[in-house]
Design a protein around this motif. Structure first.
Motif, PDB file in Angstrom:
ATOM      1  N   ARG A 101     -60.271  56.262   7.384  1.00  0.00           N
ATOM      2  CA  ARG A 101     -60.526  57.392   8.160  1.00  0.00           C
ATOM      3  C   ARG A 101     -59.528  58.348   8.616  1.00  0.00           C
ATOM      4  NH1 ARG A 101     -65.513  56.688  10.040  1.00  0.00           N
ATOM      5  NH2 ARG A 101     -65.317  57.168  12.132  1.00  0.00           N
ATOM      6  N   TRP A 150     -65.082  58.946   5.747  1.00  0.00           N
ATOM      7  CA  TRP A 150     -63.753  59.024   6.029  1.00  0.00           C
ATOM      8  C   TRP A 150     -63.352  60.192   7.055  1.00  0.00           C
ATOM      9  CZ3 TRP A 150     -63.038  63.786   3.924  1.00  0.00           C
ATOM     10  CH2 TRP A 150     -63.938  64.341   2.840  1.00  0.00           C
ATOM     11  N   ASP A 197     -63.352  61.205  10.410  1.00  0.00           N
ATOM     12  CA  ASP A 197     -63.368  60.344  11.676  1.00  0.00           C
ATOM     13  C   ASP A 197     -63.576  61.133  12.916  1.00  0.00           C
ATOM     14  OD1 ASP A 197     -63.162  58.510  13.979  1.00  0.00           O
ATOM     15  OD2 ASP A 197     -60.905  58.082  13.616  1.00  0.00           O
TER      16      ASP A 197
END
Length: 703
Positions: A592, A673, A675
Motif C-alpha cells: 500500500r 494499493w 492508501d
C-alpha cells in the motif's frame, strides 16, 4: 510505504539517479521539416539514439519517405578521405539536398562537401543553405514555456565553448561544453535563451533563443551584424499622426488636447485636463484626419507592497524591497475616451453610460468609412465585455457585448477579427456555455450566425481567409470519446458549414504547415502514448505518408514507470474529472502506497499534462515510495462555462471536492494499493535531502 524498520536508502538512491538513468533512454524524433526548393518536398533529421541520427527526405506528391542518401556509403567515403565517420552518427546536423537526392551538400568543420549519386564525394567550393538560429542582438531572460524543443549547438570556432542557460532572472547557469569542431544537442524549451562563451576566458560569442521547432545554432568566430528589429517596440507610437502635414493634427500639452493647423497655429480644444486627470499622449486620428479620439484618465492609486529578500546575492543581511501593486478594491486607472472635431475645433459631446466603470479600455481603431471609433470595454469585475462605438456625431452604441452573472473570461478567451470589406466581425463568446465563434454585422450589430457549436471549445484561431470566408482553428475536445482537453486542427466556413477536422488520432495534436499550406505535419501523443507523426493533405486532412512513431520501451527498461490516465465523476456524481496516476518503478501490487497529489488549481488554465513527456520530477517523487497523482478539478479552465464558474469568488474551493471524489474512485477501482489513509513521513529525511540535492545541474531544465 516502507515499514518502520525498512531501509529506505535504495528508494532515495533510485529517485536521485532517475534523471541520469533515463537521460538517453528516450530519444524523441520531433520533426523539424526543412522544405526543399518551392516547397514540394522536405527533409528532416531523425534521432533514434544517443548521438545517433539519420536524414530522411519526404516527397508528398509521390507519398514517399526514404533516406536522404545512402548513409553507409557516405560514411565509407568520408573515412576514405581521412574523416572519422559512422553511418548513424555523421558529423553534421544539416544538409542542402536536391529533391531527387542526387546531390547532398553539408559542412564538416571549415569544409563543405558534396556527395553525388550516392557514390562520389568531393569538396564543394560554393555556398550552401544552412538553417540556423539568428543570434539575439542582446541577452535577455528566458521566457517560461512548456513547449519542449531542441537546439543543436555547432562550434565552428577553434576553441572550446561553454553553454549557459539564461534563467528567468537573467542569470547564467552553465550546462555543457562544446569542443572545437564538435556539436552538442541540448533539450530546452521554446523561448529559453542560451549564451555561448569561450570556455577559457568567458568572452561572449553569441546568444540564441529556442524556437518551437528544433533548430541549429552555429557558433562562429565572427557573426554578421544582427538586425536591430528585435529591439523595436511593437507598441503603437505615442501619437498616431496624420500622414500628411497639411491636415490638422491633435496633440497633448499642459494636460489638455490641442490641434495644430497646417500653418502651425495651435488651438486648445479641452479645458478640463489637470495633473490628476490628464489626457494620454496617444491620440487616434480618423482616416481623413477631421476627427480624433483622446483618452482622458484618472491614474491608478499608489499602492506600495513591501517584501523582504532574505538572502541577497551581494550581502549577508536581508534587504527590504517595495513595489507598486494594486490589490482588490484599489483604484485602477480609469480611461474616458473623448471625441474631437479638428476642423470645427471643438469636442464632440458623448455619453459615457456604456463605459463608466472600466477595468480596462483597449483601442480597436476606426471603422473602414471613418465614421465610428471603436474600443473594447472590460467592466471592472469582468461581468461585461463590450465593443463600444463612438461616431463623429456623438452617438454612442454597443456594437457587440457579452455579459455574465459570474465573469467573462477575457484573459484567455477574448478574440475578435474584423472583416473590413464586408463590415463584419468574428467574435468569440461563451454565451451558449462553451467557447465558440460567432459572426456579427457591424452595421446593424445583429448576430448573423453562430459559426461553431457543440460541447467543446475553440482554443484559438489559427488563421482567417476573408476571400474564401474560412477559418482554421484549434479545438479542444472536438472528438467525442477522447479527452476534453485534446487539441485538434479544424476548418469551418464563416456561415458555420463544412466543419472539418484536419487532424486525426486519439491524443492531443500539434501541427506544422508547409510553406504553401498544401500539406501539414500532424503530431499527436498522450501521457501514455509516445508521439506519432504523419504528413497530411491540408485541404482534406487525409494522411499522405506516415513519418515517425516513437515508443518508450527503453524508458521502462531504465526503471521508469508508465503513467496511467484515469477519469471518474466529480462532486456532482456526473461531471467527468480527468487526471493521471504515476507509480514507483519498483511497484508491488501487494503493498500500500501513500498518495501525493501535485496540485495547482489556478482558474486560468488546466494543469494535468496531456501530451507525452518523461515527467521526471513527478517520477522522482514516486520513486520515494508514493503514488503521485495530478487532477484537473472544477474551477479550472477549458471545459464548459459551468465547470469554470466554480472558481468565481471561490478560489478556496480549488476543486478539492472533485479531487477527493476522483482519488477515492481511483483507489476503489482495482487499486487497493492506493492508501487513502494518512501518509507516513519518509524516514531519514536528511539523507533524502542530500541525495536529491546531489543531482547534476545539467539534468534539470526548468520550464
Amino acid at each position: 510505504m516502507s515499514s518502520p524498520n525498512q531501509d529506505v536508502t535504495p528508494d532515495f538512491e533510485r529517485s536521485a539517479s532517475l534523471a541520469d538513468r533515463i537521460q538517453n533512454a528516450y530519444i524523441e524524433t520531433s520533426i523539424s521539416p526543412r522544405w526543399i526548393g518551392s516547397g514540394n518536398a522536405f527533409w528532416y533529421r531523425r534521432d533514434f539514439g544517443a548521438d545517433q541520427s539519420s536524414f530522411v527526405t519526404v516527397d508528398p506528391e509521390q507519398s514517399l519517405r526514404q533516406p536522404s542518401f545512402d548513409h553507409e556509403r557516405l560514411a565509407t567515403s568520408l573515412r576514405d578521405v581521412g574523416i572519422e565517420a559512422n553511418a548513424d552518427s555523421l558529423l553534421f546536423t544539416s544538409i542542402d539536398t536536391s529533391r531527387d537526392g542526387k546531390s547532398v551538400k553539408f559542412r564538416i568543420g571549415e569544409k563543405i562537401w558534396e556527395f553525388r549519386d550516392n557514390e562520389t564525394l568531393a569538396e564543394y567550393n560554393g555556398e550552401i543553405k544552412e538553417d540556423s538560429l539568428t543570434p539575439l542582438s542582446s541577452e535577455q531572460p528566458s521566457d517560461s514555456s512548456d513547449k519542449s524543443t531542441f537546439i543543436t549547438f555547432i562550434n565552428r570556432t577553434k576553441e572550446s565553448v561553454a553553454l549557459f542557460w539564461i534563467d528567468y532572472d537573467g542569470n547564467p547557469q552553465r550546462y555543457a561544453t562544446v569542443e572545437a569542431g564538435k556539436s552538442n544537442r541540448m533539450q530546452t524549451y521554446s523561448g529559453h535563451v542560451w549564451r555561448a562563451s569561450y570556455s577559457d576566458n568567458g568572452q561572449l560569442i553569441a546568444n540564441f533563443m529556442a524556437q518551437d521547432l528544433d533548430a541549429v545554432a552555429i557558433i562562429e568566430e565572427e557573426k554578421p551584424s544582427v538586425a536591430k528589429a528585435i529591439e523595436k517596440s511593437s507598441s503603437p507610437a505615442l501619437s498616431q499622426r496624420p500622414e500628411s502635414s497639411d491636415k490638422p493634427q491633435a496633440l497633448v500639452k499642459e494636460y489638455n488636447v490641442w490641434v495644430r493647423d497646417a500653418d502651425g497655429q495651435e488651438t486648445q480644444l479641452s479645458i478640463n485636463g489637470t495633473e490628476g486627470n490628464p489626457f494620454d499622449h496617444t491620440i487616434y486620428h480618423s482616416p481623413n484626419s477631421q476627427f480624433a479620439v483622446a483618452y482622458q484618465y484618472t491614474p491608478e492609486q499608489t499602492s506600495t507592497v513591501y517584501a523582504v529578500e532574505s538572502s541577497p546575492k551581494d550581502q549577508i543581511q536581508p534587504r527590504l524591497k517595495q513595489f507598486q501593486y494594486l490589490k482588490p478594491g484599489d483604484n485602477v486607472r480609469v480611461d474616458r475616451p473623448r471625441m474631437f472635431d479638428l476642423t470645427e475645433k471643438k469636442e464632440v459631446t458623448t455619453d459615457d453610460a456604456l463605459f463608466q466603470n472600466p477595468h480596462s479600455i483597449y483601442d480597436m481603431g476606426w471603422s473602414a468609412d471613418g465614421q465610428e471609433y471603436r474600443f473594447l470595454y472590460n467592466q471592472r469585475g469582468h461581468q461585461v465585455l463590450r465593443i463600444v462605438g463612438l461616431n463623429t456625431q456623438g452617438q454612442v452604441r454597443s456594437v457587440i457585448e457579452d455579459s455574465s452573472t459570474t465573469f467573462v473570461d477575457y484573459s484567455q478567451k477574448e478574440y475578435h477579427h474584423e472583416i473590413r470589406d464586408s463590415n463584419e466581425m468574428i467574435w468569440a463568446s461563451e454565451r451558449d456555455g462553451w467557447n465558440h465563434l460567432y459572426l456579427f454585422d457591424l452595421q446593424t450589430t445583429n448576430m448573423k450566425n453562430q459559426i461553431t457549436r457543440g460541447e467543446w471549445n475553440v482554443r484559438s484561431v489559427e488563421s482567417v481567409d476573408e476571400e474564401k470566408r474560412q477559418i482554421w482553428l484549434k479545438a479542444f475536445g472536438a472528438v467525442e470519446c477522447q479527452g476534453p482537453y485534446y487539441a485538434q486542427l479544424a476548418r469551418v466556413n464563416f456561415d458555420g458549414s463544412d466543419f472539418t477536422l484536419l487532424t486525426s488520432g486519439d491524443g492531443t495534436h500539434t501541427w506544422t504547415w508547409g510553406p504553401d499550406r498544401k500539406y501539414l505535419i500532424d503530431t499527436w501523443s498522450r501521457v501514455d502514448l509516445a508521439p506519432k507523426s504523419v504528413l497530411r493533405n491540408a485541404e482534406t486532412g487525409e494522411q499522405v505518408v506516415a513519418l515517425e512513431e516513437n515508443n518508450f520501451d527503453n524508458l521502462i527498461q531504465a526503471g521508469w514507470a508508465p503513467t496511467e490516465r484515469f477519469s471518474a465523476p466529480g462532486r456532482d456524481g456526473k461531471t467527468m474529472i480527468h487526471g493521471i496516476i504515476i507509480p514507483p518503478s519498483q511497484f508491488d501490487p501487494n503493498k500500500r502506497y501513500p498518495i501525493i497529489e501535485q496540485i495547482y488549481a489556478g482558474p486560468q488554465g488546466f494543469f494535468v499534462p496531456k501530451s507525452f513527456s518523461t515527467l521526471t520530477s513527478q517520477h522522482e517523487l514516486a520513486e520515494l515510495g508514493f503514488i503521485v497523482v495530478q487532477v484537473d478539478g472544477m474551477g479550472t479552465n477549458w471545459r464548459s462555462k459551468a465547470f469554470h464558474n466554480h472558481c468565481h469568488k471561490n478560489l478556496k474551493d480549488a476543486g478539492l471536492p472533485d479531487r477527493i471524489a476522483w482519488i477515492t474512485a481511483a483507489a476503489s477501482q482495482s487499486r487497493p494499493w492506493m492508501d487513502l489513509g494518512r501518509p507516513k513521513r519518509p524516514r531519514r529525511p536528511s539523507l533524502a535531502r542530500r541525495l536529491l540535492q546531489s543531482r547534476r545541474r545539467g539534468l534539470w531544465m526548468p520550464r
